[in-house]
Design an enzyme around this catalytic site. Structure first.
Site, PDB file in Angstrom:
ATOM      1  N   SER A  35      -4.880 -58.768   7.455  1.00  0.00           N
ATOM      2  CA  SER A  35      -3.763 -57.880   7.811  1.00  0.00           C
ATOM      3  C   SER A  35      -3.209 -57.115   6.622  1.00  0.00           C
ATOM      4  O   SER A  35      -2.818 -55.952   6.754  1.00  0.00           O
ATOM      5  CB  SER A  35      -2.645 -58.683   8.475  1.00  0.00           C
ATOM      6  OG  SER A  35      -3.113 -59.348   9.621  1.00  0.00           O
ATOM      7  N   HIS A  38       1.840 -58.146   4.975  1.00  0.00           N
ATOM      8  CA  HIS A  38       1.818 -56.821   5.571  1.00  0.00           C
ATOM      9  C   HIS A  38       2.533 -55.799   4.686  1.00  0.00           C
ATOM     10  O   HIS A  38       2.012 -54.705   4.437  1.00  0.00           O
ATOM     11  CB  HIS A  38       2.462 -56.853   6.950  1.00  0.00           C
ATOM     12  CG  HIS A  38       1.677 -57.635   7.958  1.00  0.00           C
ATOM     13  ND1 HIS A  38       2.014 -57.668   9.302  1.00  0.00           N
ATOM     14  CD2 HIS A  38       0.568 -58.396   7.834  1.00  0.00           C
ATOM     15  CE1 HIS A  38       1.145 -58.425   9.948  1.00  0.00           C
ATOM     16  NE2 HIS A  38       0.271 -58.882   9.084  1.00  0.00           N
TER      17      HIS A  38
END
Length: 289
Positions: free
Chosen positions: A187, A233
């Protein structure tokens, strides 16, 4: 009466009489030595000269782009992620509980263990996934974002942006997360691609609405769904955005005079982002005694 003039012969095959000629240079040529063109037909030498005179197509990063670009780096990254998942599932004897595998235990990102010198976790964790749904979600995002970014930046620069985004996500997790929290997944690198695609679209004056809506939706999911690594993230997004900005904007701001100089400046910018991410990880990794 005047004697009949002999028929001209092909300039490449003197033994072949021909009534044809190159419409560009006028040399007599046999059918084998002529290639149909937009107007008339061209001989071998004129075709080769025309290819040399055509300016190569360059992507947004300034590198020469092939006529039929294929996102081989994206397909390779997807293949590696799937392969690592298959190994962990095989070791765990379970597709759903693959995190029980030895490889998963050795590679998942635990800040305290990174602080004790287990640096393989910084990179290895980005190729691990908790079950098939986690894998499919990340690989679908990579499938959507990767080809666009790869064609725009070129394969090498695209891979470098992916790498520094990975390092940026791992650095943020290592320094800002709970030292004993375990995390894994691509991610961070994928959020870096979100930022890179946005920079490419901004540089080429495209409508940013679609990519920004996707980014906002993913950020809402990041902050609202329990168990998602927020810092991975955000760290990946920051690193990827800055790296892509360095490639596409820094040469312009520094008024690079040639494409070669512009590419060199872009590489330096990406390297600086990568070095900062590594330095943050090394200097900020926690240790527990």
């Amino acid at each position: 009466m005047n004697p009949q003039q002999p028929a001209p012969t092909c300039y490449r095959h003197p033994d072949r009489p021909t009534g044809l000629a190159c419409t560009r240079c006028g040399r007599p040529s046999c059918p084998e030595c002529l290639t149909p063109a937009a107007v008339g037909q061209h001989c071998v030498e004129c075709v080769q000269q025309g290819r040399q005179d055509v300016r190569p197509v360059r992507n947004q990063a300034g590198s020469v782009q092939s006529r039929r670009p294929e996102p081989y780096v994206t397909w390779s990254l997807i293949a590696v992620n799937v392969l690592v998942f298959a190994i962990t599932a095989f070791q765990a004897h379970s597709v759903m509980d693959n995190q029980r595998s030895d490889l998963f235990v050795d590679w998942m990102l635990v800040p305290a263990l990174v602080g004790h010198g287990q640096w393989v976790r910084v990179i290895g964790s980005a190729f691990l996934h908790y079950g098939p749904i986690h894998l499919l979600a990340n690989m679908f995002a990579l499938y959507v974002l990767g080809p666009y970014c790869e064609i725009a930046l070129g394969r090498a620069r695209y891979l470098s942006v992916y790498a520094v985004s990975l390092l940026g996500g791992s650095a943020a997790v290592t320094v800002l997360s709970n030292p004993l929290t375990a995390s894994a997944g691509a991610s961070g690198a994928i959020f870096g691609l979100f930022g890179a695609v946005a920079v490419v679209m901004l540089r080429t004056r495209q409508n940013l609405t679609q990519i920004m809506v996707l980014l906002v939706i993913n950020l809402i999911i990041t902050f609202s769904v329990p168990g998602i690594s927020v810092w991975a993230h955000l760290g990946g997004l920051l690193a990827g955005t800055v790296a892509a900005g360095g490639i596409l904007y820094l040469p312009r701001w520094l008024r690079a005079s040639t494409p070669a100089l512009a590419m060199r400046i872009g590489w330096i910018a990406v390297a600086v982002v990568g070095v900062i991410a590594v330095a943050v990880t090394v200097l900020g990794a926690p240790t527990l005694y």
